[in-house]
Design a protein around this motif. Sequence first.
Motif, PDB file in Angstrom:
ATOM      1  N   TYR A   1       0.730  -1.291  -0.272  1.00 25.87           N
ATOM      2  CA  TYR A   1       0.003   0.370  -0.300  1.00 25.87           C
ATOM      3  C   TYR A   1       0.788   1.229  -0.302  1.00 25.87           C
TER       4      TYR A   1
ATOM      5  N   GLU B   1      -9.090  -3.552   4.446  1.00 29.60           N
ATOM      6  CA  GLU B   1      -8.669  -3.530   3.453  1.00 29.60           C
ATOM      7  C   GLU B   1      -7.193  -4.902   3.347  1.00 29.60           C
TER       8      GLU B   1
ATOM      9  N   GLN C   1      -9.355  -7.948   3.312  1.00 28.71           N
ATOM     10  CA  GLN C   1      -9.053  -8.199   2.380  1.00 28.71           C
ATOM     11  C   GLN C   1      -8.438  -8.726   1.564  1.00 28.71           C
TER      12      GLN C   1
ATOM     13  N   TYR D   1      -7.706 -13.540   0.730  1.00 28.79           N
ATOM     14  CA  TYR D   1      -7.456 -13.720  -0.381  1.00 28.79           C
ATOM     15  C   TYR D   1      -6.573 -14.475  -0.409  1.00 28.79           C
TER      16      TYR D   1
ATOM     17  N   ASP E   1      -1.106 -11.328  -7.197  1.00 31.82           N
ATOM     18  CA  ASP E   1      -2.158 -10.551  -7.530  1.00 31.82           C
ATOM     19  C   ASP E   1      -2.858  -9.524  -6.608  1.00 31.82           C
TER      20      ASP E   1
ATOM     21  N   TRP F   1      -0.977  -6.652  -8.089  1.00 28.47           N
ATOM     22  CA  TRP F   1      -1.809  -6.501  -9.446  1.00 28.47           C
ATOM     23  C   TRP F   1      -3.292  -5.866  -9.494  1.00 28.47           C
ATOM     24  N   ALA F   2      -4.171  -6.024  -8.081  1.00 31.46           N
ATOM     25  CA  ALA F   2      -4.880  -5.366  -8.214  1.00 31.46           C
ATOM     26  C   ALA F   2      -4.744  -4.085  -7.528  1.00 31.46           C
TER      27      ALA F   2
ATOM     28  N   THR G   1      -6.211  -0.581 -10.107  1.00 29.58           N
ATOM     29  CA  THR G   1      -7.728  -0.042  -9.157  1.00 29.58           C
ATOM     30  C   THR G   1      -7.123   2.113  -9.616  1.00 29.58           C
ATOM     31  N   LYS G   2      -8.443   2.890  -9.371  1.00 29.62           N
ATOM     32  CA  LYS G   2      -8.658   4.026 -10.010  1.00 29.62           C
ATOM     33  C   LYS G   2      -7.452   4.740  -9.189  1.00 29.62           C
ATOM     34  N   GLU G   3      -7.609   4.426  -8.172  1.00 28.77           N
ATOM     35  CA  GLU G   3      -6.518   4.951  -6.933  1.00 28.77           C
ATOM     36  C   GLU G   3      -4.526   5.347  -7.719  1.00 28.77           C
TER      37      GLU G   3
ATOM     38  N   ASP H   1     -10.760 -14.291 -10.801  1.00 28.79           N
ATOM     39  CA  ASP H   1     -10.582 -14.200  -8.635  1.00 28.79           C
ATOM     40  C   ASP H   1      -9.698 -12.670  -8.699  1.00 28.79           C
ATOM     41  N   ARG H   2      -8.847 -12.315  -9.492  1.00 23.61           N
ATOM     42  CA  ARG H   2      -8.500 -11.459  -9.593  1.00 23.61           C
ATOM     43  C   ARG H   2      -9.253  -9.628  -9.918  1.00 23.61           C
ATOM     44  N   ARG H   3     -10.041 -10.048 -11.074  1.00 23.07           N
ATOM     45  CA  ARG H   3     -10.754  -8.734 -11.231  1.00 23.07           C
ATOM     46  C   ARG H   3     -11.585  -8.986  -9.714  1.00 23.07           C
TER      47      ARG H   3
ATOM     48  N   LEU I   1     -10.897  -9.197  -7.201  1.00 21.64           N
ATOM     49  CA  LEU I   1     -10.227  -8.576  -5.799  1.00 21.64           C
ATOM     50  C   LEU I   1      -9.678  -7.339  -5.800  1.00 21.64           C
ATOM     51  N   LEU I   2      -9.425  -7.023  -7.422  1.00 21.42           N
ATOM     52  CA  LEU I   2     -10.042  -5.867  -8.071  1.00 21.42           C
ATOM     53  C   LEU I   2     -11.105  -4.719  -7.382  1.00 21.42           C
TER      54      LEU I   2
ATOM     55  N   MET J   1     -13.007  -5.565  -5.034  1.00 17.12           N
ATOM     56  CA  MET J   1     -12.895  -5.189  -3.847  1.00 17.12           C
ATOM     57  C   MET J   1     -11.797  -4.146  -3.142  1.00 17.12           C
ATOM     58  N   LEU J   2     -10.975  -3.777  -3.571  1.00 16.56           N
ATOM     59  CA  LEU J   2      -9.364  -3.422  -2.962  1.00 16.56           C
ATOM     60  C   LEU J   2     -10.043  -1.910  -3.531  1.00 16.56           C
ATOM     61  N   ASP J   3     -10.606  -1.467  -4.443  1.00 17.04           N
ATOM     62  CA  ASP J   3     -11.110  -0.466  -5.651  1.00 17.04           C
ATOM     63  C   ASP J   3     -11.546   0.620  -4.277  1.00 17.04           C
ATOM     64  N   THR J   4     -10.937   1.482  -3.363  1.00 12.92           N
ATOM     65  CA  THR J   4     -11.942   1.768  -2.393  1.00 12.92           C
ATOM     66  C   THR J   4     -11.655   3.196  -3.262  1.00 12.92           C
ATOM     67  N   TYR J   5     -11.133   3.599  -3.651  1.00 10.48           N
ATOM     68  CA  TYR J   5     -11.111   5.181  -3.892  1.00 10.48           C
ATOM     69  C   TYR J   5     -12.187   4.870  -5.470  1.00 10.48           C
ATOM     70  N   GLY J   6     -12.469   4.405  -6.480  1.00 10.20           N
ATOM     71  CA  GLY J   6     -13.234   3.840  -7.182  1.00 10.20           C
ATOM     72  C   GLY J   6     -14.493   3.699  -6.897  1.00 10.20           C
TER      73      GLY J   6
END
Lengths: 514, 440
Positions: A466, A478, A481, A485, A499, A502-503, A507-509, B206-208, B210-211, B213-218
């Motif tokens: 992070y 977070e 979560q 995973y 992963d 990668w995620a 992110t948009k962030e 799964d990755r999608r 996860l993404l 879920m973690l896309d807090t700002y989005g």
Amino acid sequence: MTASLQVDAAQNKTSLKIDRMVFSKLDELGIPPSDPCTDEIFLRRVYLDMIGTLPTRQEAKQFLSSNGINKRSELIESLFERPEFADYWSLKWCDLLRVKAEFPSKLWPNAVQAYHRWVRTAIFNNMPCDDFARAMLTSSGSNFRVAPVNFYRAMPKREPKEIARIIALTFMGTRTDFWDEEQLLGMAAFFGQVGYKGTAEWKEEIIFFDPTLKFLHPETKEAVKAKLPDGTVVEFATNQDPRLVFSDWLVGSQIFSDNIVNRIWYWLLGRGIIHEADNIQAGNPPQNQKLLNFLSQELVRSGYDMRHIYRIILNSKTYQLASIHNEGNQADEANFSHYYPRRLGAEVLIDAICQITETTESYSSEIPEPFTFIPENQRSIKLSDGSITSPFLDLYGRPPRDTGYESERNNTPSPSQKLHLLNSTHIQKKISSNKTLMGMYSRKAKGKKKTIVAWYPEEEVIENMYLAILSRYPSAKETNQALNYIRNSDLKKWDAKIDVAWALLNTKEFIFKH
Amino acid sequence: MKTKGRVELSRREVLGYTAAGAGGMALGSPQHAAAVKAGKAKAVIQIWMWGGPSHLDTFDPKPDAGADYCGPYTAPIETNVSGIRIGQRLPLLAKQADKFSIIRSMTHGINGHETASYVTQTGRPVGGEVYPAAGAVVSRFKGVDAGYDGLLPPYIVLTQPQGRFSESGFMGLRYKPFATGGKPSAPVFTVEGVIQQGITQARQKDRRDLLHMLDTYGNKMKGNPAFEQMDLCEEQAYELILGDAGKVFDVKTEDAKLRERYGRSDFGASCLIARKLVEAGVPYVTINYRGWDSHKKHFDIMNTKLPEMDRGFSTLLDDLSQRGLLDSTIVWWGGEFGRSPKIQWEAPWNGGRSHFGKCFSHVVAGGGFQGGQIVGTSNGTGEEVADRPVYPWDLIGSIYEQLGIDTTARLPHPQGLDVRVSPTEADGVTMGGRLREIMS
């Protein structure tokens, strides 16, 4: 100490004036501003906006843990001193100046190096912007040795009208397509005696004042009278270089300072007070005339110090608003009620990914000679030559440096970009090659010389990811979560951690400045 | 939230790599719709001979010019069209000569790679605006703006982009080619973003999750117009990643004998994939074929490169023809210039050929271009155009016509300037004329 505090106070006063102008306009329009942004948002934003570079994990930790009351303005000051500040803003200026070895500027590699170095040095030393413009407009000499003369070479057509068009675009932020022909010809007459000649050295070219040249009206075939854009007709002696007369007028003009401050505002806030930033004309009035006038006066008052303009904007509450919208300002896209999120530019994005994953990119050019090879560890924001590129930079809308328009830099998202970040071998390899990011470290075994490989616990790996990727600590939610995973996936721990990284990179962030 | 209908519409809009933001460009305007008629050709495969191939050693042999011109290539071969002879290293193409026509009088006179590439690929003389390459123009008139709704991008380049100039010129990012990257001849051709080894479909999903879920700002920014485009792009990308459309890049589904005929080289595999892409409805595919800038050891290079080219190119023509695709597919072969007919024997070249823009050859086949013809001639040494000069704008204008693209139509321009598909004499450009003699 006292002196610097006084400067700070004056500084804040000036920034406050900006806020008053922006907020009273918002008040008028009944648009509520967003909340101020948090420290972690500010940190990431100001790094990306000022130096085109992400804070490292350590830098993020350090800033977030500091209790200093002036820590934001101190950070701004420290970023001015970073070499990346000069790198990043040279990139911007070289976009506008079309710095490119090959078609269509055809500056040639040696001249690109010289020109870029000159621009970078000017920015590094904070050369006043009137001197900066004047040097480009009035220099004479060799393209290899007197670098700013390359201004007159980086044009699709080397003729007076084209020179006038480019100068108007670059230094007046205005498009001559809207002018009447006689006005353009009048300005072109100042550049009717720009001469070009070769030398015995391959691809060397001399730009000089050639009084024997005449600039004739295309229809009447008579010498065109030099006329400034404000309408003043100017006569000069035969041996007087008219470029000097023009540049004296230019740097003292209102439109010159308007152009500079409006561009800086656009660069930092994502939208010009006059928008687009290179379309200053009567039919396109500023969204906030008072604000534009004020910034313009500040530029002149400070002796054309561009950093002063950066500083007063960056220290303002306006700049430091959150990007998260509220009910009343979601639709606002022109009044600066919140910070407008923007996708990272191509070079900044790949640099950020490289920094996080501790990988590099290769750049080279095998045409034209001499071949150019860029050192592996050099950041992409340092690329001097618009002809040197990569599939990634092309995909993410790096400007081709054909025209010098701001709109050449295209940060709109496309499905191909998404494909690349989500699923390319290029990005996947970068993530999976970085053991540090996955929590590996080495330490000395007790009492022995040998180092042994060790792994941080998963919670710590997540926290570090992070900090490295999003420049902040994860929330408890977070962390859980991500932990879930890693622990519940059928994948190997290593792959599951990949992963998570990668995620976060998707992110948009991460992908946006916000 | 969004109605079903709205999502459908927007998805269609992003579909072929549109990336909106093309400010001020009226898409699907009546004026634009009128610019595309049903043409004879539906697609183009461009074999881009990066670096400039020698015309003497390929399609314009000059056996009578002497050793300083021919080097070791003294014996051109007869083709299946009487009277047409081509280079001795192209025996397989010789059997397909009835399918293609050779233009032996290409000219622009430019000897620098970057400028010559620009002129040859855009069909525009140098100066002023930077125009888009033919692929970008076709992508404009045959791609998403014209209702193309395939999942694959409408303009694909195998494997690396040109990079010598901006392919889409002033039209911008929206019309750029999708570059596959990767190695077409490898056991798995990893097309960047579409095909990745070692990540199962289950893991992709799964990755999608996860993404998301973690896309807090989005998630906080849901509904913000700034991100709408991004979300649609992601949806679109996942259709390709998780769907079947990407299988078109897998040559293993093809007959082993056919693959052998194309050749196991990257070029051979690229030709085969280009055919598959056209079959799948992609309107423009460029094969960026590197390695033709042979300043030194020219004939050594030709001895290895020409047989590889011969295989891939000839099999492509034959394969397209057998599948009934050649009538609707233009195959266009050529580089930014030819190479100097006179061999540079001296050091450091030691038998090399340099850049030559004054006279060179291009080849066209299919899509309404007749085969078995020669357009124009060069002089006895291949150094001058002797008859019927063909400029890049004549050739590219002819290609547009075959595709049904109105060459006087306007192109989208970011500052709204009035710019047209092809130049005319009224623009002060010397014209050789469209290739009427081979256009049916």
